[in-house]
Write a protein that holds these residues in place. Sequence first.
Motif, short mmCIF file in Angstrom:
data_model
loop_
_atom_site.label_atom_id
_atom_site.label_comp_id
_atom_site.label_asym_id
_atom_site.label_seq_id
_atom_site.Cartn_x
_atom_site.Cartn_y
_atom_site.Cartn_z
N THR A 51 22.23 94.40 93.21
CA THR A 51 21.96 95.41 92.21
C THR A 51 21.20 94.13 91.18
OG1 THR A 51 23.80 96.60 92.18
CG2 THR A 51 22.63 96.82 90.33
N VAL A 52 21.68 93.12 90.92
CA VAL A 52 20.86 92.04 89.96
C VAL A 52 19.51 91.96 90.62
CG1 VAL A 52 20.80 90.04 88.94
CG2 VAL A 52 23.05 91.53 89.07
N ALA A 53 19.58 91.68 92.17
CA ALA A 53 18.23 91.39 92.71
C ALA A 53 17.35 92.57 92.47
CB ALA A 53 18.44 90.94 94.15
N LEU A 54 18.07 93.80 92.79
CA LEU A 54 16.71 94.65 92.67
C LEU A 54 16.43 94.91 91.48
CD1 LEU A 54 15.65 97.43 94.03
CD2 LEU A 54 17.80 98.68 93.28
N VAL A 55 17.10 95.00 90.46
CA VAL A 55 16.64 95.15 88.90
C VAL A 55 15.47 94.03 88.68
CG1 VAL A 55 17.40 95.06 86.47
CG2 VAL A 55 18.49 96.35 88.04
N GLU A 56 15.89 92.70 89.20
CA GLU A 56 15.04 91.74 88.78
C GLU A 56 13.43 91.91 89.48
OE1 GLU A 56 14.65 86.76 89.21
OE2 GLU A 56 16.01 87.81 90.78
N ASP A 57 13.52 92.77 90.92
CA ASP A 57 12.32 92.82 91.63
C ASP A 57 11.67 93.95 90.72
OD1 ASP A 57 12.82 91.15 93.46
OD2 ASP A 57 13.87 92.57 95.02
N ILE A 58 12.24 94.92 90.44
CA ILE A 58 11.82 96.01 89.70
C ILE A 58 10.95 95.28 88.07
CG2 ILE A 58 11.99 98.00 88.10
CD1 ILE A 58 14.23 98.60 90.16
N LEU A 59 11.87 94.34 87.64
CA LEU A 59 11.25 93.70 86.48
C LEU A 59 10.23 92.91 86.63
CD1 LEU A 59 11.66 92.70 83.30
CD2 LEU A 59 12.97 91.11 84.30
N VAL A 60 10.23 92.14 87.59
CA VAL A 60 8.79 91.16 88.02
C VAL A 60 7.97 92.05 88.30
CG1 VAL A 60 8.17 89.53 89.34
CG2 VAL A 60 10.32 89.29 88.65
N GLU A 61 7.78 93.32 88.99
CA GLU A 61 7.02 94.13 89.55
C GLU A 61 6.40 94.73 88.35
OE1 GLU A 61 5.91 97.98 92.14
OE2 GLU A 61 7.87 96.94 92.60
N TYR A 62 7.08 95.11 87.42
CA TYR A 62 6.56 95.86 86.31
C TYR A 62 5.77 94.76 85.27
CZ TYR A 62 6.44 97.97 81.52
OH TYR A 62 6.08 98.36 80.44
N VAL A 63 6.39 93.48 85.03
CA VAL A 63 5.70 92.68 84.16
C VAL A 63 4.24 92.35 84.76
CG1 VAL A 63 5.82 90.55 83.11
CG2 VAL A 63 7.80 92.09 83.02
N THR A 64 4.39 92.00 86.10
CA THR A 64 3.22 91.68 87.01
C THR A 64 2.15 92.42 86.78
OG1 THR A 64 4.51 90.29 88.35
CG2 THR A 64 2.38 90.86 89.06
N ASP A 65 2.53 94.03 86.81
CA ASP A 65 1.63 95.01 86.84
C ASP A 65 0.98 95.07 85.45
OD1 ASP A 65 0.22 97.54 87.96
OD2 ASP A 65 1.55 98.45 87.13
N LEU A 66 1.72 95.05 84.65
CA LEU A 66 1.25 95.14 83.17
C LEU A 66 0.33 93.89 83.03
CD1 LEU A 66 1.95 96.98 80.47
CD2 LEU A 66 3.60 95.20 80.05
N ALA A 67 0.67 92.67 83.28
CA ALA A 67 -0.11 91.67 83.01
C ALA A 67 -1.54 91.70 83.68
CB ALA A 67 0.35 90.40 83.37
N HIS A 68 -1.69 92.34 84.97
CA HIS A 68 -2.76 92.58 85.57
C HIS A 68 -3.65 93.73 84.93
CE1 HIS A 68 -1.63 90.98 89.81
NE2 HIS A 68 -1.28 90.10 89.05
N LYS A 69 -2.81 94.69 84.49
CA LYS A 69 -3.68 95.78 83.68
C LYS A 69 -4.31 95.12 82.57
CE LYS A 69 -1.53 99.90 85.59
NZ LYS A 69 -0.43 100.95 85.21
N ALA A 70 -3.47 94.27 81.87
CA ALA A 70 -4.09 93.75 80.67
C ALA A 70 -4.90 92.70 80.95
CB ALA A 70 -2.92 93.10 79.69
N GLN A 71 -5.00 92.01 82.09
CA GLN A 71 -6.12 91.01 82.42
C GLN A 71 -7.33 92.13 82.65
OE1 GLN A 71 -5.12 88.98 85.70
NE2 GLN A 71 -6.59 87.30 85.31
#
Length: 127
Positions: A51-71
Amino acid sequence: MSNPSAPSSKSKVGSSQQSETSFKRKRGVFQKDLQHMMYGFGDDPNPLPETVALVEDILVEYVTDLAHKAQDFGSKRGKLSVEDFLYLIRKDLPKLNRCTELLSMQEELKQARKAFEVDEEKLASIE
């Protein structure tokens, strides 16, 4: 029954696996923090590692996506700024309010540190 023109879940999984292999990241970096956050939001004190690994994957994907859009927004001006991130979360008021609160607290801390350094320099010059 299935729509052949709609993207299948298999193609989405394959593309995320492909991006994972092209960008290797260290797993488990946020594990302890996420466990504490999950407990704070009502989960078990020791949640399942999956569960923690899944939440971490979701978190990293969200932050990465947000950073790419901001870029993408920042590349139009030539640099990435805080305002690019604020623009992206402008419709999510709780996030926007929390970010502006944290940014104002950061500014207050900077001012307090600066004032403390000045006072310390004055004391050192007096002695």
